[in-house]
Design a protein around this motif. Structure first.
Motif, PDB file in Angstrom:
ATOM      1  N   LYS A  36     -16.116   8.315  -2.856  1.00 19.82           N
ATOM      2  CA  LYS A  36     -15.866   9.178  -4.009  1.00 19.82           C
ATOM      3  C   LYS A  36     -14.426   9.696  -4.002  1.00 19.82           C
ATOM      4  O   LYS A  36     -13.900  10.129  -2.975  1.00 19.82           O
ATOM      5  N   GLY A  37     -13.795   9.593  -5.178  1.00 17.07           N
ATOM      6  CA  GLY A  37     -12.446  10.126  -5.336  1.00 17.07           C
ATOM      7  C   GLY A  37     -11.349   9.263  -4.738  1.00 17.07           C
ATOM      8  O   GLY A  37     -10.191   9.647  -4.722  1.00 17.07           O
ATOM      9  N   LYS A  38     -11.719   8.063  -4.248  1.00 17.51           N
ATOM     10  CA  LYS A  38     -10.726   7.213  -3.592  1.00 17.51           C
ATOM     11  C   LYS A  38     -10.364   6.006  -4.460  1.00 17.51           C
ATOM     12  O   LYS A  38     -11.098   5.642  -5.375  1.00 17.51           O
ATOM     13  N   THR A  39      -9.255   5.392  -4.120  1.00 18.96           N
ATOM     14  CA  THR A  39      -8.823   4.188  -4.826  1.00 18.96           C
ATOM     15  C   THR A  39      -8.602   3.056  -3.835  1.00 18.96           C
ATOM     16  O   THR A  39      -7.865   3.220  -2.859  1.00 18.96           O
ATOM     17  N   ILE A  40      -9.270   1.944  -4.105  1.00 18.43           N
ATOM     18  CA  ILE A  40      -8.996   0.742  -3.321  1.00 18.43           C
ATOM     19  C   ILE A  40      -8.235  -0.221  -4.216  1.00 18.43           C
ATOM     20  O   ILE A  40      -8.651  -0.506  -5.343  1.00 18.43           O
ATOM     21  N   GLY A  41      -7.107  -0.702  -3.740  1.00 19.83           N
ATOM     22  CA  GLY A  41      -6.319  -1.673  -4.485  1.00 19.83           C
ATOM     23  C   GLY A  41      -6.640  -3.072  -4.009  1.00 19.83           C
ATOM     24  O   GLY A  41      -6.845  -3.296  -2.817  1.00 19.83           O
ATOM     25  N   VAL A  42      -6.713  -3.999  -4.947  1.00 19.86           N
ATOM     26  CA  VAL A  42      -6.880  -5.399  -4.576  1.00 19.86           C
ATOM     27  C   VAL A  42      -5.650  -6.116  -5.091  1.00 19.86           C
ATOM     28  O   VAL A  42      -5.423  -6.181  -6.302  1.00 19.86           O
ATOM     29  N   ILE A  43      -4.808  -6.601  -4.188  1.00 18.63           N
ATOM     30  CA  ILE A  43      -3.601  -7.265  -4.642  1.00 18.63           C
ATOM     31  C   ILE A  43      -3.560  -8.706  -4.159  1.00 18.63           C
ATOM     32  O   ILE A  43      -4.180  -9.069  -3.161  1.00 18.63           O
ATOM     33  N   GLY A  44      -2.852  -9.501  -4.917  1.00 19.14           N
ATOM     34  CA  GLY A  44      -2.739 -10.907  -4.585  1.00 19.14           C
ATOM     35  C   GLY A  44      -2.058 -11.596  -5.742  1.00 19.14           C
ATOM     36  O   GLY A  44      -1.852 -10.999  -6.794  1.00 19.14           O
ATOM     37  N   ILE A 205     -11.339   1.009  -8.443  1.00 19.54           N
ATOM     38  CA  ILE A 205     -10.927  -0.270  -7.853  1.00 19.54           C
ATOM     39  C   ILE A 205      -9.783  -0.743  -8.726  1.00 19.54           C
ATOM     40  O   ILE A 205      -9.945  -0.898  -9.940  1.00 19.54           O
ATOM     41  N   PHE A 206      -8.613  -0.903  -8.139  1.00 20.60           N
ATOM     42  CA  PHE A 206      -7.420  -1.234  -8.895  1.00 20.60           C
ATOM     43  C   PHE A 206      -7.000  -2.652  -8.545  1.00 20.60           C
ATOM     44  O   PHE A 206      -6.677  -2.951  -7.400  1.00 20.60           O
ATOM     45  N   VAL A 207      -7.030  -3.541  -9.546  1.00 16.28           N
ATOM     46  CA  VAL A 207      -6.602  -4.911  -9.308  1.00 16.28           C
ATOM     47  C   VAL A 207      -5.208  -5.066  -9.892  1.00 16.28           C
ATOM     48  O   VAL A 207      -4.974  -4.690 -11.051  1.00 16.28           O
ATOM     49  N   GLY A 208      -4.275  -5.569  -9.090  1.00  9.64           N
ATOM     50  CA  GLY A 208      -2.927  -5.688  -9.624  1.00  9.64           C
ATOM     51  C   GLY A 208      -2.095  -6.673  -8.849  1.00  9.64           C
ATOM     52  O   GLY A 208      -2.504  -7.176  -7.806  1.00  9.64           O
ATOM     53  N   HIS A 209      -0.929  -6.995  -9.395  1.00  5.40           N
ATOM     54  CA  HIS A 209      -0.036  -7.888  -8.662  1.00  5.40           C
ATOM     55  C   HIS A 209       1.273  -7.175  -8.337  1.00  5.40           C
ATOM     56  O   HIS A 209       2.096  -7.683  -7.603  1.00  5.40           O
ATOM     57  N   ASP A 210       1.469  -5.979  -8.920  1.00  3.78           N
ATOM     58  CA  ASP A 210       2.721  -5.266  -8.672  1.00  3.78           C
ATOM     59  C   ASP A 210       2.561  -4.409  -7.417  1.00  3.78           C
ATOM     60  O   ASP A 210       1.817  -3.437  -7.386  1.00  3.78           O
ATOM     61  N   LEU A 211       3.277  -4.805  -6.374  1.00  2.08           N
ATOM     62  CA  LEU A 211       3.057  -4.173  -5.083  1.00  2.08           C
ATOM     63  C   LEU A 211       3.496  -2.720  -5.068  1.00  2.08           C
ATOM     64  O   LEU A 211       2.843  -1.872  -4.466  1.00  2.08           O
ATOM     65  N   SER A 212       4.599  -2.405  -5.743  1.00  5.39           N
ATOM     66  CA  SER A 212       5.039  -1.012  -5.674  1.00  5.39           C
ATOM     67  C   SER A 212       4.092  -0.100  -6.440  1.00  5.39           C
ATOM     68  O   SER A 212       3.883   1.046  -6.046  1.00  5.39           O
ATOM     69  N   VAL A 213       3.509  -0.612  -7.519  1.00  6.41           N
ATOM     70  CA  VAL A 213       2.508   0.178  -8.239  1.00  6.41           C
ATOM     71  C   VAL A 213       1.282   0.395  -7.345  1.00  6.41           C
ATOM     72  O   VAL A 213       0.762   1.498  -7.240  1.00  6.41           O
ATOM     73  N   GLU A 215       1.100   0.378  -4.086  1.00  7.32           N
ATOM     74  CA  GLU A 215       1.438   1.284  -2.983  1.00  7.32           C
ATOM     75  C   GLU A 215       1.375   2.741  -3.453  1.00  7.32           C
ATOM     76  O   GLU A 215       0.874   3.623  -2.767  1.00  7.32           O
ATOM     77  N   PHE A 216       1.867   2.957  -4.661  1.00  6.74           N
ATOM     78  CA  PHE A 216       1.894   4.310  -5.227  1.00  6.74           C
ATOM     79  C   PHE A 216       0.489   4.798  -5.577  1.00  6.74           C
ATOM     80  O   PHE A 216       0.156   5.962  -5.403  1.00  6.74           O
ATOM     81  N   PHE A 217      -0.336   3.886  -6.074  1.00  3.12           N
ATOM     82  CA  PHE A 217      -1.576   4.280  -6.739  1.00  3.12           C
ATOM     83  C   PHE A 217      -2.803   4.274  -5.820  1.00  3.12           C
ATOM     84  O   PHE A 217      -3.777   4.960  -6.099  1.00  3.12           O
ATOM     85  N   CYS A 218      -2.774   3.490  -4.737  1.00  2.46           N
ATOM     86  CA  CYS A 218      -4.008   3.243  -3.988  1.00  2.46           C
ATOM     87  C   CYS A 218      -4.016   3.912  -2.616  1.00  2.46           C
ATOM     88  O   CYS A 218      -2.974   4.064  -1.988  1.00  2.46           O
ATOM     89  N   ASP A 219      -5.228   4.269  -2.170  1.00  4.85           N
ATOM     90  CA  ASP A 219      -5.379   4.787  -0.815  1.00  4.85           C
ATOM     91  C   ASP A 219      -5.385   3.636   0.179  1.00  4.85           C
ATOM     92  O   ASP A 219      -4.681   3.651   1.177  1.00  4.85           O
ATOM     93  N   ASP A 220      -6.244   2.661  -0.110  1.00  6.51           N
ATOM     94  CA  ASP A 220      -6.354   1.496   0.757  1.00  6.51           C
ATOM     95  C   ASP A 220      -6.092   0.248  -0.064  1.00  6.51           C
ATOM     96  O   ASP A 220      -6.366   0.231  -1.265  1.00  6.51           O
TER      97      ASP A 220
END
Lengths: 258, 277
Positions: A36-44, A205-213, A215-220
């Motif tokens: 709860k309240g967390k953000t997981i980023g999925v990048i690739g 759950i944040f799916v993205g390809h922009d690494l700096s975004v 890094e800024f937006f996600c906990d893990d």
């Protein structure tokens, strides 16, 4: 709270007689646990399977193996009506805000539709809900009369978020939510999402390809490459000290910060 | 002093909209200029106007001098001698730039023959192979027989650079050449572009929304906003002399160590009333 356990998905390219011509392992044995309240980023990069993973999380497609758990309940086998509570709790926001909104409907009609489908609320509550969701994404109410094409990309993305919030979800699956936006608009949308997360205790759950975004937006952050998890790490640690070769390569490719 | 490219008081309008509001800008030989701006800033229009590629209904005034000579956009014959052979152009979408029914070899040899009328077919093929080698496409000879869809996105973009180079131009205009690419592919394409420009001593105009890409390969940066050129400085001085809008553009990007914070938005960063420019 929201968990993917060892999910896999393989796409088959079939010939005219149904024989398998080739197989693509889009997602291979991936697990993640969202609190709860967390953000997981999925990048690739393209073809890494990150969007497939998002679609599995949304139950838009079924995984071949593994489970999707919400509040400890395995929902991967549920269908139809039984899935309804889950669908309300986990809502998508897509990249292409123009494609995700029906061009013929006014914003008001767009927002009413999910409420009607959900049922069991009366007309006066419709108004309140819609008013509240427009307020939470900082859009003036006269926009309700407009159609998607009369709005800018950033405003359309706000409508996409407002629509997702109508269901009072606990999880938003954000598939490249700011990739099509200018930097200035991107900043506004990211801020908005972070504010909403804080106010409502949302998980992303944040799916993205922009690494700096990311890094800024996600906990893990989960780094994917050709369907496999290459690294799962706290975002700060990942960018300072990537362990896997692929994550190292990816981070080294980031353009210089001016 | 006149540069390789001198844009003088260029103004472009479409219907009621003025896309470029009187821009003057000079690019000197061997300089790599990044033109940055957000959607609607007029950056792409500037590139297209230079090459006379705007649609007929566009209103253009002012002039563009290439190597001291004014370009006559309405004279197709004269422009044909400039496009490709003096100014090469690379755009964002290589899939749209190549015809799907012709091989890469056909595209490249045709481009060569139009820049070198009367050259032999063997020369054209040789040039095509050389250019593919130059942009680091391995096994160039057999690659000529392949169709655009058989190339990956990054390779197609490199082929487009090869096609832009085949007429031996002195200036390359690249409009968002890496925007559609993944980061690792973007890094590879930028490196190739950088090497080629350096080896040939060409001028470069790189049109992009990404200041990071400009930082990678440009020496100068020109910032556009709503059709105006608001700043033009060497890249390493961008912070020292930053215009408020440029500053805002730089700060609106997330940077390392900002987790948990909020991003400053451009509206907040700009001085009162400035956006009315």
């Amino acid at each position: 709270m929201f968990e993917l356990r060892n999910v896999s998905k393989t796409f088959h390219k079939r010939g005219v007689f149904g024989q398998t011509l080739s197989e693509t392992h889009a997602v291979q044995d991936i697990s993640l646990n969202l609190e709860k309240g967390k953000t997981i980023g999925v990048i690739g990069e393209s073809g890494s399977g990150k969007s497939t993973l998002a679609r599995i999380a949304l139950r838009m497609i079924d995984a071949d193996a593994g489970q999707v758990l919400f509040d400890g309940q395995d929902i991967s086998a549920l269908r139809g009506k039984a899935l309804k509570p889950f669908r309300q709790q986990v809502q998508p926001v897509f990249q292409d805000s123009a494609g995700a909104l029906d061009p013929r409907l006014t914003i008001e009609q767009t927002l009413i539709e999910p409420l009607v489908l959900r049922g069991s609320i009366d007309a006066s509550e419709f108004r309140d809900r819609i008013t509240a969701s427009m307020t939470s994404v900082d859009l003036p109410h006269d926009y309700l009369e407009r159609r998607p094409m009369e709005l800018s990309g950033g405003q359309r993305q706000r409508i996409g978020i407002a629509r997702a919030l109508l269901m009072e979800p606990r999880v938003l699956v954000l598939d490249e939510p700011v990739s099509a936006l200018d930097v200035s608009v991107q900043a506004q949308i990211l801020n908005l999402l972070l504010d909403l997360q804080e106010q409502k205790g949302l998980s992303f759950i944040f799916v993205g390809h922009d690494l700096s975004v990311a890094e800024f937006f996600c906990d893990d952050i989960l780094v994917m490459y050709l369907g496999e998890a290459k690294e799962f790490e706290d975002s700060r640690i990942l960018f300072q000290d990537p362990k896997s070769d692929y994550a190292k390569q990816l981070i080294a490719s980031m353009p210089r910060v001016l | 002093m006149s540069g390789l490219l001198d844009i003088k008081n260029l103004e472009v309008g479409f219907g009621a909209v003025t896309a470029i509001k009187g821009i003057s800008l000079s690019l000197y030989r061997g300089t790599r200029m990044g033109i940055v701006g957000e959607s609607g800033s007029g950056k792409s229009t500037l590139g297209l106007a230079t090459l006379g590629l705007l649609p007929d209904f566009a209103r253009c005034s002012g002039e563009v001098l290439f190597d001291g000579t004014a370009l006559h956009w309405d004279n197709d014959m004269a422009m044909a001698g400039v496009r490709g052979s003096r100014i090469g152009f690379v755009h964002q979408d290589p899939m749209g730039a190549f015809s799907p029914v012709h091989t890469i070899g056909t595209h490249l040899t045709r481009a060569y023959l139009s820049a070198h009328p009367g050259a032999s077919k063997a020369d054209a093929t040789k040039a095509a192979v050389d250019r593919l080698d130059e942009v680091e496409i391995t096994d160039a000879k057999s690659r000529l027989r392949h169709y655009p869809h058989e190339y990956s996105g990054g390779m197609r973009q490199r082929v487009m650079i090869a096609a832009a180079l085949i007429g031996n131009p002195e200036l390359l205009i690249a409009d968002e050449p890496t925007t559609a690419l993944d980061v690792t592919t973007q890094a590879a394409v930028l490196r190739v572009m950088n090497d080629v420009i350096e080896a040939r001593g060409m001028g470069l105009i790189l049109i992009t929304h990404d200041l990071g890409v400009v930082a990678e390969i440009c020496s100068e940066v020109a910032v556009m906003y709503h059709g105006e050129l608001i700043q033009h400085v060497p890249v390493d001085q961008i912070h020292e002399k930053a215009h408020p809008y440029t500053e805002a553009l730089l700060k609106a990007r997330p940077r390392p160590g900002m987790r948990g914070e909020r991003l400053p938005t451009i509206a907040e960063l700009l001085p009162e009333g400035w956006s009315d420019v």
